[in-house]
Scaffold this active site. Sequence first.
Site, PDB file in Angstrom:
ATOM      1  N   ALA A  36      -0.186   3.673  10.831  1.00 31.74           N
ATOM      2  CA  ALA A  36      -1.443   2.911  10.731  1.00 31.74           C
ATOM      3  C   ALA A  36      -1.113   1.450  10.452  1.00 31.74           C
ATOM      4  O   ALA A  36      -0.161   1.148   9.732  1.00 31.74           O
ATOM      5  CB  ALA A  36      -2.312   3.475   9.613  1.00 31.74           C
ATOM      6  N   LYS A  37      -1.914   0.550  11.032  1.00 33.35           N
ATOM      7  CA  LYS A  37      -1.693  -0.876  10.756  1.00 33.35           C
ATOM      8  C   LYS A  37      -2.547  -1.236   9.551  1.00 33.35           C
ATOM      9  O   LYS A  37      -3.669  -1.728   9.690  1.00 33.35           O
ATOM     10  CB  LYS A  37      -2.052  -1.700  11.998  1.00 33.35           C
ATOM     11  CG  LYS A  37      -1.166  -2.931  12.155  1.00 33.35           C
ATOM     12  CD  LYS A  37      -1.307  -3.536  13.540  1.00 33.35           C
ATOM     13  CE  LYS A  37      -0.645  -4.902  13.607  1.00 33.35           C
ATOM     14  NZ  LYS A  37       0.825  -4.854  13.601  1.00 33.35           N
ATOM     15  N   CYS A  38      -2.015  -0.940   8.366  1.00 37.20           N
ATOM     16  CA  CYS A  38      -2.778  -1.189   7.139  1.00 37.20           C
ATOM     17  C   CYS A  38      -2.014  -2.151   6.243  1.00 37.20           C
ATOM     18  O   CYS A  38      -0.780  -2.158   6.226  1.00 37.20           O
ATOM     19  CB  CYS A  38      -3.101   0.111   6.416  1.00 37.20           C
ATOM     20  SG  CYS A  38      -1.686   1.075   5.871  1.00 37.20           S
TER      21      CYS A  38
END
Length: 363
Positions: free
Chosen positions: A200-202
Amino acid sequence: MDSATTLPFTLSPSTSPVPPQRRAEILANPGFGRVFTDNMVVIRYEEGKGWHDARVQPYAPLSLDPAAAVLHYAQEIFEGMKAYRTAEGHITLFRPQANAARFRKSAERLAMAQVPEDLFVEAVRQLVRIDAAWVPGNPDESLYIRPYMIASETFLGVKPAAQYLFMVIASPVGAYFGEEAVSVWVSDFCRAAPGGTGEAKCGGNYAASLMAQQEAKGHGCAQVLFLDAVERRWIEEMGGMNVFFVFDDGSIATPPLTGTILRGITRDSLLTLARGMGLTVREERYAIDQLYADAASGRLKEVFACGTAAVVSPIGRFRGHRGEAVIGTGAGIGPVTEKLRNALIGIQRGTAPDPHGWVERVL
Ligand SMILES: *Cc1c(COP(=O)(O)O)cnc(C)c1O
């Protein structure tokens, strides 16, 4: 109620934009992520009501309740993409649908509201159109676009928030690194574990990588390389970029998408381009000890990192507690890396044909 695929946008752009002369000065030397355009997009979500109140409004500080969930439990995701000005003066995006799809998957992993993909892309287009004057014309510059979403609900209990803000901001940018090959520190810290949020691009992934990045700087390295969390052996990726290896038989390899690395759109595009060039391409695990051995024997010819911000950046050297490796001459860009980089940049900049339909014209 969440089914709207897009929304009407209320346009209330800045009435005091940066004057053209000042903007020209900024665009002459934009740096990276220091200066922002005149406007931003803000769209609200509330459980039961869905996405609503889409606005293009002046770039300005947010007003957030101190108890907003994002400030406590880091429910935040983002994307990174670019708008380009072509030689003909058009403005284009590169594979925006891929960013929208990845954003949706990141939202799912962080238990956040899903932004419909069409709404995501439309929000990006709206900002790029209104701030078109901020897209630099110089061929190594672009407008970096940062769509992101935060949990805005005021509540200190631990649960997925019921309110979100989806926003898009943009910043004119120059080259991220120079042309020189960078040195990379092989970290003993881990970025992502199986079952975690590595794919995830978190923001949380970046928070967890900063200490390793700091350590890299302390060892004279510009970037950090992470190994897998289980065996501490398999190369995964950099702090914010995927990694590729070029071997003496002309083949190239990159670590497979096992769930702990980010599904880079640059990575995917380069794999497609490499296959189209007739190169042998492998998505397979590569151990750090093997890298040291292959660098010493000369089997490993080139290594590069890739991502939207830095595009394709050669790596000249790895350094870590287990050893040191110099790749090729340790300087400059290798021929395969350069060929792949030029092929990608050609499509992105509109100087080469776009056989895969990756480029979307916005203006
Ligand atoms: C964004 C990102 C990348 C690169 O993805 P692109 O889609 O190519 O920009 C690689 N690794 C991490 C950890 C990232 O956050």
